[in-house]
Design a protein around this motif. Structure first.
Motif, PDB file in Angstrom:
ATOM      1  N   UNK A   1       0.984  -1.308   0.085  1.00  0.00           N
ATOM      2  CA  UNK A   1      -0.258  -0.068   0.309  1.00  0.00           C
ATOM      3  C   UNK A   1       1.214   1.254   0.667  1.00  0.00           C
ATOM      4  N   UNK A   2       2.509   1.033   0.118  1.00  0.00           N
ATOM      5  CA  UNK A   2       3.099   2.754  -0.302  1.00  0.00           C
ATOM      6  C   UNK A   2       3.728   2.495  -1.063  1.00  0.00           C
ATOM      7  N   UNK A   3       3.582   3.363  -1.504  1.00  0.00           N
ATOM      8  CA  UNK A   3       3.570   4.064  -3.089  1.00  0.00           C
ATOM      9  C   UNK A   3       4.841   5.426  -2.981  1.00  0.00           C
ATOM     10  N   UNK A   4       4.956   5.343  -4.006  1.00  0.00           N
ATOM     11  CA  UNK A   4       6.302   6.506  -3.746  1.00  0.00           C
ATOM     12  C   UNK A   4       5.725   7.498  -4.580  1.00  0.00           C
ATOM     13  N   UNK A   5       6.650   8.873  -3.759  1.00  0.00           N
ATOM     14  CA  UNK A   5       6.392  10.132  -3.894  1.00  0.00           C
ATOM     15  C   UNK A   5       7.382  11.050  -4.983  1.00  0.00           C
ATOM     16  N   UNK A   6       6.309  11.123  -6.144  1.00  0.00           N
ATOM     17  CA  UNK A   6       7.720  12.075  -7.604  1.00  0.00           C
ATOM     18  C   UNK A   6       8.344  13.153  -6.568  1.00  0.00           C
ATOM     19  N   UNK A   7       9.231  13.392  -7.138  1.00  0.00           N
ATOM     20  CA  UNK A   7      10.087  14.857  -6.833  1.00  0.00           C
ATOM     21  C   UNK A   7       9.521  15.241  -8.029  1.00  0.00           C
ATOM     22  N   UNK A   8       8.866  16.617  -7.199  1.00  0.00           N
ATOM     23  CA  UNK A   8       8.638  18.011  -7.950  1.00  0.00           C
ATOM     24  C   UNK A   8       9.050  19.444  -7.312  1.00  0.00           C
ATOM     25  N   UNK A   9       8.987  20.409  -8.379  1.00  0.00           N
ATOM     26  CA  UNK A   9       9.376  21.554  -7.684  1.00  0.00           C
ATOM     27  C   UNK A   9       8.784  21.730  -6.696  1.00  0.00           C
ATOM     28  N   UNK A  10       7.093  21.399  -6.404  1.00  0.00           N
ATOM     29  CA  UNK A  10       6.370  21.884  -5.572  1.00  0.00           C
ATOM     30  C   UNK A  10       6.562  20.519  -4.462  1.00  0.00           C
ATOM     31  N   UNK A  11       7.172  19.679  -4.299  1.00  0.00           N
ATOM     32  CA  UNK A  11       7.568  18.933  -3.099  1.00  0.00           C
ATOM     33  C   UNK A  11       9.223  19.285  -2.381  1.00  0.00           C
ATOM     34  N   UNK A  12      10.131  20.011  -3.041  1.00  0.00           N
ATOM     35  CA  UNK A  12      11.240  20.311  -2.939  1.00  0.00           C
ATOM     36  C   UNK A  12      10.415  21.930  -2.358  1.00  0.00           C
ATOM     37  N   UNK A  13       9.930  22.806  -3.054  1.00  0.00           N
ATOM     38  CA  UNK A  13       9.656  23.727  -2.109  1.00  0.00           C
ATOM     39  C   UNK A  13       9.300  23.092  -0.320  1.00  0.00           C
ATOM     40  N   UNK A  14       8.043  22.216  -0.410  1.00  0.00           N
ATOM     41  CA  UNK A  14       7.585  22.028   0.727  1.00  0.00           C
ATOM     42  C   UNK A  14       8.387  21.464   1.682  1.00  0.00           C
TER      43      UNK A  14
END
Length: 135
Positions: free
Chosen positions: A51-64
């Motif tokens: 049930x665990x899925x990878x969270x893709x790296x995005x500009x928004x994730x890096x800002x978070x």
């Protein structure tokens, strides 16, 4: 699906439950059952590894994650958090990375997910990568 041995407390990932997918943070691990307790912002719940899925790296994730970014003249984008640096080939092209912290450098020639970046960050800095400032 994510391998259980890749997951650390504090990692950001996605969880799937009854067809719904939500972003969350790992709060506890159960090595015997190979389960992760994930807080999705509403509640904590135990999830199986399937049930665990990878969270893709995005500009928004890096800002978070409080990364600062600068687009260089050559088109590469440099992200930084404290003394940790990450270089990608172009804006929003998260297909390969150059990571460095002090004297250590790593070249990654494939896309990473957020929890993998968190693992590299921790191995290199000995500080867990989260959404707080790092100096």
């Amino acid at each position: 699906m994510i391998n259980f041995n890749e997951v650390k407390v504090g990692d950001y990932l996605m969880v799937e439950n009854d067809g719904s997918v939500k972003r969350g943070v790992v709060t506890r691990l159960n090595g015997d059952e190979k389960q992760a307790c994930v807080d999705n912002g509403v509640q904590e719940f135990w999830y199986e590894t399937n049930q665990l899925l990878p969270l893709p790296i995005t500009q928004g994730e890096l800002e978070n994650l409080q990364f600062d970014s600068v687009t260089r003249e050559d088109g590469n984008v440099k992200y930084s958090k404290g003394a940790f640096r990450m270089l990608i080939p172009a804006e929003n092209d998260f297909s390969k990375y150059e990571l460095w912290y002090r004297d250590e450098r790593r070249s990654i020639d494939h896309a990473l997910s957020v929890h993998e970046l968190q693992n590299h960050f921790y191995e290199m800095t000995k500080v867990h990568l989260d959404d707080t400032k790092f100096d």
